[in-house]
Design a protein around this motif. Structure first.
Motif, PDB file in Angstrom:
ATOM      1  N   GLY A 126       0.577  -1.253   0.135  1.00  0.00           N
ATOM      2  CA  GLY A 126       0.047  -0.167   0.108  1.00  0.00           C
ATOM      3  C   GLY A 126       0.596   1.398  -0.106  1.00  0.00           C
ATOM      4  N   THR A 127      -0.011   2.355   0.236  1.00  0.00           N
ATOM      5  CA  THR A 127       0.887   3.604   0.088  1.00  0.00           C
ATOM      6  C   THR A 127       1.084   4.249   1.571  1.00  0.00           C
ATOM      7  N   GLU A 128       1.726   5.154   1.715  1.00  0.00           N
ATOM      8  CA  GLU A 128       2.154   5.658   3.145  1.00  0.00           C
ATOM      9  C   GLU A 128       1.016   5.857   3.927  1.00  0.00           C
ATOM     10  N   ASP A 133      -1.711   4.100   4.211  1.00  0.00           N
ATOM     11  CA  ASP A 133      -2.546   3.201   4.301  1.00  0.00           C
ATOM     12  C   ASP A 133      -3.670   2.677   3.402  1.00  0.00           C
ATOM     13  N   ARG A 134      -3.287   3.150   2.054  1.00  0.00           N
ATOM     14  CA  ARG A 134      -4.519   2.887   1.144  1.00  0.00           C
ATOM     15  C   ARG A 134      -3.712   2.091   0.223  1.00  0.00           C
ATOM     16  N   VAL A 135      -4.702   0.999  -0.509  1.00  0.00           N
ATOM     17  CA  VAL A 135      -4.253   0.232  -1.265  1.00  0.00           C
ATOM     18  C   VAL A 135      -5.230   0.199  -2.469  1.00  0.00           C
ATOM     19  N   GLY A 155       3.997  -2.432  -8.156  1.00  0.00           N
ATOM     20  CA  GLY A 155       3.671  -1.465  -7.684  1.00  0.00           C
ATOM     21  C   GLY A 155       2.238  -0.820  -7.917  1.00  0.00           C
ATOM     22  N   ALA A 212      -0.071   0.423  -4.816  1.00  0.00           N
ATOM     23  CA  ALA A 212       0.186   1.653  -4.231  1.00  0.00           C
ATOM     24  C   ALA A 212      -0.011   2.885  -5.236  1.00  0.00           C
ATOM     25  N   ARG A 213      -0.776   2.494  -6.739  1.00  0.00           N
ATOM     26  CA  ARG A 213      -0.690   3.471  -7.556  1.00  0.00           C
ATOM     27  C   ARG A 213      -2.143   3.942  -7.646  1.00  0.00           C
TER      28      ARG A 213
END
Length: 54
Positions: free
Chosen positions: A20-22, A24-26, A41, A44-45
């Protein structure tokens, strides 16, 4: 509880930490993406923020 923003499937906190992203999203998970996409990736995109390169 964490969910994929693409398909609303449950994802574990460990999956979010790794893919995920920093914040906390996926954006992709094993339910809606394949492992190759996740390793590149995709999880996280944000599809709304990506631009295509021609």
């Amino acid at each position: 509880m964490h969910t994929c923003t693409n398909c609303d499937s449950f994802v574990t906190p460990d999956f979010v930490r790794v893919f995920g992203t920093e914040d906390d999203r996926v954006f992709g998970c094993p339910h809606c993406s394949n492992m190759r996409e996740l390793m590149q990736g995709l999880g996280a995109r944000n599809p709304e923020e990506t631009t295509s390169v021609s």
